[in-house]
Design a protein around this motif. Sequence first.
Motif, PDB file in Angstrom:
ATOM      1  N   ALA A 159      76.948  -0.516   7.031  1.00 58.65           N
ATOM      2  CA  ALA A 159      76.293  -0.797   8.307  1.00 58.65           C
ATOM      3  C   ALA A 159      75.137  -1.753   8.084  1.00 58.65           C
ATOM      4  N   ASP A 160      75.209  -2.921   8.719  1.00 59.05           N
ATOM      5  CA  ASP A 160      74.188  -3.959   8.593  1.00 59.05           C
ATOM      6  C   ASP A 160      73.702  -4.332   9.986  1.00 59.05           C
ATOM      7  N   GLY A 161      72.394  -4.590  10.110  1.00 58.16           N
ATOM      8  CA  GLY A 161      71.929  -4.949  11.438  1.00 58.16           C
ATOM      9  C   GLY A 161      70.532  -5.496  11.501  1.00 58.16           C
ATOM     10  N   GLU A 164      65.525  -3.592  20.516  1.00 60.76           N
ATOM     11  CA  GLU A 164      66.954  -3.272  20.467  1.00 60.76           C
ATOM     12  C   GLU A 164      67.472  -3.355  19.033  1.00 60.76           C
ATOM     13  N   ALA A 165      68.213  -2.332  18.619  1.00 62.90           N
ATOM     14  CA  ALA A 165      68.865  -2.325  17.311  1.00 62.90           C
ATOM     15  C   ALA A 165      70.347  -2.634  17.517  1.00 62.90           C
ATOM     16  N   ARG A 166      70.835  -3.626  16.776  1.00 63.89           N
ATOM     17  CA  ARG A 166      72.259  -3.997  16.818  1.00 63.89           C
ATOM     18  C   ARG A 166      72.807  -3.882  15.404  1.00 63.89           C
ATOM     19  N   THR A 167      73.873  -3.117  15.257  1.00 66.83           N
ATOM     20  CA  THR A 167      74.444  -2.852  13.940  1.00 66.83           C
ATOM     21  C   THR A 167      75.921  -3.206  13.935  1.00 66.83           C
ATOM     22  N   SER A 168      76.379  -3.800  12.831  1.00 71.89           N
ATOM     23  CA  SER A 168      77.806  -4.074  12.621  1.00 71.89           C
ATOM     24  C   SER A 168      78.318  -3.123  11.552  1.00 71.89           C
ATOM     25  N   TRP A 169      79.505  -2.578  11.762  1.00 66.20           N
ATOM     26  CA  TRP A 169      80.137  -1.650  10.821  1.00 66.20           C
ATOM     27  C   TRP A 169      81.336  -2.315  10.158  1.00 66.20           C
ATOM     28  N   GLN A 170      81.621  -1.849   8.948  1.00 68.87           N
ATOM     29  CA  GLN A 170      82.890  -2.169   8.302  1.00 68.87           C
ATOM     30  C   GLN A 170      83.275  -0.969   7.453  1.00 68.87           C
ATOM     31  N   VAL A 171      84.513  -0.486   7.621  1.00 71.87           N
ATOM     32  CA  VAL A 171      84.987   0.629   6.804  1.00 71.87           C
ATOM     33  C   VAL A 171      85.100   0.154   5.358  1.00 71.87           C
ATOM     34  N   VAL A 172      84.551   0.922   4.434  1.00 76.10           N
ATOM     35  CA  VAL A 172      84.670   0.608   3.007  1.00 76.10           C
ATOM     36  C   VAL A 172      86.105   0.926   2.591  1.00 76.10           C
TER      37      VAL A 172
END
Length: 132
Positions: free
Chosen positions: A82-84, A90-98
Amino acid sequence: MTVQATGTFEVSSWDEETYQELAGGAKLTKARVTFGFAGDLEAEGGWEALMCYREDGTADYTGLQRTVGKLAGREGSFVLRADGTFEGGEARTSWQVVAGSATGELRGLRGTGSTVSAGGTGGTFAFDYELD
């Protein structure tokens, strides 16, 4: 076939400590955060994050989150990178499944997603995923 899961999340706990002060009030911190997810993903997530706050209070962050629960009625766990950013309240986060991190009925899970939180203790998520 890609499917989208949507819903809401709530912050259950937040423990953050500064490990280095920088010039002008900027700082580096470590945070341990617990989330509850509702909607198409019914789960609890534990996130370990590193954050860099700038002088103006905005921040960039990155971390890993282990998520345990049900997705599309299937039980298991998976890890998200999770990076953001935090700016303008406002907090905006991008996910990527490991890759290779999913267990149980979620084994083989792949996907990406995002969250948005505009203050308070929660927000919304959208998660595009594929299951074998």
